[in-house]
Design a protein around this motif. Sequence first.
Motif, PDB file in Angstrom:
ATOM      1  N   UNK A 247      20.154   1.420 -33.527  1.00 57.44           N
ATOM      2  CA  UNK A 247      20.993   1.148 -32.356  1.00 57.44           C
ATOM      3  C   UNK A 247      22.423   0.803 -32.737  1.00 57.44           C
ATOM      4  N   UNK A 248      22.584   0.106 -33.853  1.00 56.94           N
ATOM      5  CA  UNK A 248      23.904  -0.353 -34.247  1.00 56.94           C
ATOM      6  C   UNK A 248      23.870  -0.743 -35.715  1.00 56.94           C
ATOM      7  N   UNK A 249      25.022  -0.702 -36.350  1.00 53.69           N
ATOM      8  CA  UNK A 249      25.116  -1.195 -37.727  1.00 53.69           C
ATOM      9  C   UNK A 249      26.420  -1.958 -37.885  1.00 53.69           C
ATOM     10  N   UNK A 250      26.422  -2.855 -38.836  1.00 55.78           N
ATOM     11  CA  UNK A 250      27.600  -3.669 -39.069  1.00 55.78           C
ATOM     12  C   UNK A 250      27.622  -4.112 -40.517  1.00 55.78           C
ATOM     13  N   UNK A 251      28.811  -4.229 -41.054  1.00 58.86           N
ATOM     14  CA  UNK A 251      28.950  -4.673 -42.443  1.00 58.86           C
ATOM     15  C   UNK A 251      29.258  -6.165 -42.491  1.00 58.86           C
ATOM     16  N   UNK A 252      28.775  -6.793 -43.544  1.00 54.13           N
ATOM     17  CA  UNK A 252      29.116  -8.193 -43.808  1.00 54.13           C
ATOM     18  C   UNK A 252      29.042  -8.430 -45.302  1.00 54.13           C
ATOM     19  N   UNK A 253      29.888  -9.321 -45.782  1.00 51.62           N
ATOM     20  CA  UNK A 253      29.833  -9.668 -47.192  1.00 51.62           C
ATOM     21  C   UNK A 253      28.623 -10.557 -47.433  1.00 51.62           C
ATOM     22  N   UNK A 254      28.303 -11.390 -46.467  1.00 57.97           N
ATOM     23  CA  UNK A 254      27.120 -12.257 -46.528  1.00 57.97           C
ATOM     24  C   UNK A 254      26.483 -12.287 -45.153  1.00 57.97           C
ATOM     25  N   UNK A 255      25.179 -12.335 -45.121  1.00 59.26           N
ATOM     26  CA  UNK A 255      24.438 -12.463 -43.859  1.00 59.26           C
ATOM     27  C   UNK A 255      23.992 -13.909 -43.763  1.00 59.26           C
ATOM     28  N   UNK A 256      24.224 -14.553 -42.629  1.00 53.85           N
ATOM     29  CA  UNK A 256      24.025 -15.995 -42.540  1.00 53.85           C
ATOM     30  C   UNK A 256      22.593 -16.476 -42.729  1.00 53.85           C
ATOM     31  N   UNK A 257      21.627 -15.594 -42.712  1.00 53.72           N
ATOM     32  CA  UNK A 257      20.250 -16.027 -42.951  1.00 53.72           C
ATOM     33  C   UNK A 257      19.958 -16.155 -44.447  1.00 53.72           C
TER      34      UNK A 257
ATOM     35  N   UNK B  37      25.734 -17.270 -49.602  1.00 52.58           N
ATOM     36  CA  UNK B  37      27.126 -17.344 -49.185  1.00 52.58           C
ATOM     37  C   UNK B  37      27.830 -18.463 -49.948  1.00 52.58           C
ATOM     38  N   UNK B  38      29.062 -18.218 -50.363  1.00 52.41           N
ATOM     39  CA  UNK B  38      29.765 -19.200 -51.184  1.00 52.41           C
ATOM     40  C   UNK B  38      30.260 -20.407 -50.390  1.00 52.41           C
ATOM     41  N   UNK B  39      30.357 -21.498 -51.074  1.00 50.02           N
ATOM     42  CA  UNK B  39      31.003 -22.694 -50.536  1.00 50.02           C
ATOM     43  C   UNK B  39      32.468 -22.611 -50.959  1.00 50.02           C
TER      44      UNK B  39
END
Length: 146
Positions: free
Chosen positions: A53-63, A67-69
Amino acid sequence: MVLIAGTVFTQNAKYQDSIDFGYDKEMLITALIQGRHEAEALSQAISSHPKIESSSASVHHFAFINAPQRPARIALEKFNATVYEVSPNYFATVGLRLIAGRLLNEQDTLHRSSVLVDENFVKRHRLDDPLESKVEVEGKVMTIIG
């Protein structure tokens, strides 16, 4: 020792399954890829699939916990912030809704001038009205837009 570790991992797996991230985990596929070239190739490969249905890019996925501090500041308060870099259609693709404000647009992601925060962030930093507040992340001042 192995039995205890196995029990702990099993309990953690059950806990992970019970967490409500705000989206339907069964309807989301994540892929760990390396770089923009792979992201574009994957996007092109899946764009014609009728069930996507849809796609999206992310450097990190919140789940994910990878992800860096990054050093951040609001007024005089210094802290480490978890930062997820996502494309403008990320929230629509994942199925997350915004409580207040607006979503990211192309200009926001291009200039990295705006930021979305979650309810925990607002509570932790005691922001009564977070919209338009300024947050400094790694020396760059950003505006909270949602």
